[in-house]
Design a protein around this motif. Structure first.
Motif, PDB file in Angstrom:
ATOM      1  N   PHE A   1       0.834  -1.219   0.000  1.00 18.48           N
ATOM      2  CA  PHE A   1       0.000   0.000   0.000  1.00 18.48           C
ATOM      3  C   PHE A   1       0.862   1.260   0.000  1.00 18.48           C
ATOM      4  O   PHE A   1       0.785   2.089   0.915  1.00 18.48           O
ATOM      5  CB  PHE A   1      -0.951  -0.038   1.198  1.00 18.48           C
ATOM      6  CG  PHE A   1      -1.883  -1.208   1.157  1.00 18.48           C
ATOM      7  CD1 PHE A   1      -3.022  -1.182   0.369  1.00 18.48           C
ATOM      8  CD2 PHE A   1      -1.592  -2.366   1.861  1.00 18.48           C
ATOM      9  CE1 PHE A   1      -3.878  -2.284   0.297  1.00 18.48           C
ATOM     10  CE2 PHE A   1      -2.433  -3.472   1.789  1.00 18.48           C
ATOM     11  CZ  PHE A   1      -3.577  -3.426   1.011  1.00 18.48           C
ATOM     12  N   PHE A   2       1.678   1.404  -1.032  1.00 21.82           N
ATOM     13  CA  PHE A   2       2.658   2.494  -1.087  1.00 21.82           C
ATOM     14  C   PHE A   2       2.219   3.654  -1.964  1.00 21.82           C
ATOM     15  O   PHE A   2       2.978   4.595  -2.161  1.00 21.82           O
ATOM     16  CB  PHE A   2       4.021   1.949  -1.525  1.00 21.82           C
ATOM     17  CG  PHE A   2       3.988   1.195  -2.832  1.00 21.82           C
ATOM     18  CD1 PHE A   2       3.992   1.870  -4.049  1.00 21.82           C
ATOM     19  CD2 PHE A   2       3.932  -0.185  -2.841  1.00 21.82           C
ATOM     20  CE1 PHE A   2       3.955   1.173  -5.245  1.00 21.82           C
ATOM     21  CE2 PHE A   2       3.889  -0.894  -4.035  1.00 21.82           C
ATOM     22  CZ  PHE A   2       3.896  -0.222  -5.234  1.00 21.82           C
ATOM     23  N   ASN A   3       1.013   3.578  -2.517  1.00 19.31           N
ATOM     24  CA  ASN A   3       0.473   4.699  -3.291  1.00 19.31           C
ATOM     25  C   ASN A   3      -0.508   5.468  -2.418  1.00 19.31           C
ATOM     26  O   ASN A   3      -1.487   4.897  -1.932  1.00 19.31           O
ATOM     27  CB  ASN A   3      -0.250   4.189  -4.536  1.00 19.31           C
ATOM     28  CG  ASN A   3       0.645   3.364  -5.430  1.00 19.31           C
ATOM     29  OD1 ASN A   3       1.630   3.855  -5.948  1.00 19.31           O
ATOM     30  ND2 ASN A   3       0.306   2.084  -5.573  1.00 19.31           N
ATOM     31  N   ALA A   4      -0.254   6.756  -2.229  1.00 19.65           N
ATOM     32  CA  ALA A   4      -1.103   7.567  -1.357  1.00 19.65           C
ATOM     33  C   ALA A   4      -1.657   8.744  -2.145  1.00 19.65           C
ATOM     34  O   ALA A   4      -0.945   9.373  -2.937  1.00 19.65           O
ATOM     35  CB  ALA A   4      -0.312   8.060  -0.156  1.00 19.65           C
TER      36      ALA A   4
ATOM     37  N   ILE B   1       4.944   6.490  -1.536  1.00 16.99           N
ATOM     38  CA  ILE B   1       5.397   6.919  -0.202  1.00 16.99           C
ATOM     39  C   ILE B   1       6.341   5.933   0.476  1.00 16.99           C
ATOM     40  O   ILE B   1       6.748   6.165   1.609  1.00 16.99           O
ATOM     41  CB  ILE B   1       4.203   7.201   0.733  1.00 16.99           C
ATOM     42  CG1 ILE B   1       3.332   5.954   0.912  1.00 16.99           C
ATOM     43  CG2 ILE B   1       3.375   8.379   0.220  1.00 16.99           C
ATOM     44  CD1 ILE B   1       2.343   6.058   2.056  1.00 16.99           C
TER      45      ILE B   1
ATOM     46  N   PHE C   1      -5.436   7.817   2.381  1.00 12.44           N
ATOM     47  CA  PHE C   1      -6.084   6.986   1.367  1.00 12.44           C
ATOM     48  C   PHE C   1      -4.982   6.332   0.546  1.00 12.44           C
ATOM     49  O   PHE C   1      -4.251   6.997  -0.163  1.00 12.44           O
ATOM     50  CB  PHE C   1      -6.961   7.877   0.482  1.00 12.44           C
ATOM     51  CG  PHE C   1      -7.879   7.135  -0.452  1.00 12.44           C
ATOM     52  CD1 PHE C   1      -9.247   7.072  -0.202  1.00 12.44           C
ATOM     53  CD2 PHE C   1      -7.399   6.532  -1.605  1.00 12.44           C
ATOM     54  CE1 PHE C   1     -10.112   6.412  -1.072  1.00 12.44           C
ATOM     55  CE2 PHE C   1      -8.253   5.855  -2.471  1.00 12.44           C
ATOM     56  CZ  PHE C   1      -9.619   5.798  -2.213  1.00 12.44           C
TER      57      PHE C   1
ATOM     58  N   ILE D   1      -3.554   3.107  -2.056  1.00 12.56           N
ATOM     59  CA  ILE D   1      -3.905   2.188  -3.143  1.00 12.56           C
ATOM     60  C   ILE D   1      -2.758   1.194  -3.276  1.00 12.56           C
ATOM     61  O   ILE D   1      -1.595   1.576  -3.214  1.00 12.56           O
ATOM     62  CB  ILE D   1      -4.096   2.964  -4.462  1.00 12.56           C
ATOM     63  CG1 ILE D   1      -5.135   4.079  -4.279  1.00 12.56           C
ATOM     64  CG2 ILE D   1      -4.486   2.029  -5.605  1.00 12.56           C
ATOM     65  CD1 ILE D   1      -5.171   5.091  -5.425  1.00 12.56           C
TER      66      ILE D   1
END
Lengths: 135, 135
Positions: free
Chosen positions: A110-113, A122, B82, B84
């Motif tokens: 979950f490294f896309n913010a 991130i 949030f 992704i």
């Protein structure tokens, strides 16, 4: 953890509401830090194998076969606790992740913010995927 | 958090791989404690509303409509971050949960744990559901 009794496996399977494809989403969370690592899917065989062996096994929807997490990369997940939600349609696996959970070489997926100027990365790559997959 | 730009909403929607039903699973995690609260589903409208308002909104598959979390129970979720995942097919919502996340009145939905003698309930009811839903 492993379960050693047929009763536990039977009750677990009975408590899970598998979807029309025979699958249920499973969240993997690092048991001590609370970090959410990834989400993947399980079928009845994956649930049974995971409970019996203590090594997390998913169902790969893209490959259409059991996916023993870490079988190629060595980045295995040891099962610490196996939880089922209120209506049985989601699993929460407390695990001990060896190395990195994500195929990109990051610790979690979950490294896309979402930021005000767009979607940002991130988290850094911790391990080169070429090392993990021998490419 | 809220996003205030069309760019951020557009990039977020473009980064999400909605399934054949136009949905994506969203994990809700308490932002400070790391507790995994629940998993629900979002469609494009739910994602947009959540990002724009900072109040988490899901898509209820059973009711076939937007589900503004807490609209009946008052147990709202404020969006803190949030995220992704690597292939866009799962969301991780960092939230601030007011009260309890689960319709059973428990803090989180994952209160069934597999033990060697079967499936056990490991968390108490914190709030009587009759209080939450006025039954």
């Amino acid at each position: 953890m492993t379960v050693t009794t047929d009763t536990a496996v039977r009750e677990a399977l009975a408590a899970i509401a598998f979807d029309a494809n025979g699958l249920v989403p499973a969240i993997a969370q690092q048991h001590d830090s609370g970090e959410v690592l990834m989400l993947a899917w399980m079928n009845r065989d994956a649930v049974t194998e995971t409970l019996r062996t203590g090594n997390v096994c998913y169902w790969s929807r893209s490959r259409g076969r059991l996916w023993r997490k870490g079988e190629t990369s060595g980045q295995t997940q040891k099962l610490v606790d196996f939880r089922i939600d209120c209506d049985g349609d989601t699993l929460l696996l407390m695990v001990d992740q060896k190395g990195v959970a994500c195929h990109t070489g990051r610790r979690n997926c979950f490294f896309n913010a979402v930021r005000d100027d767009g979607v940002a990365t991130i988290a850094p790559v911790a391990v080169d995927p070429k090392t993990l997959y021998g490419e």
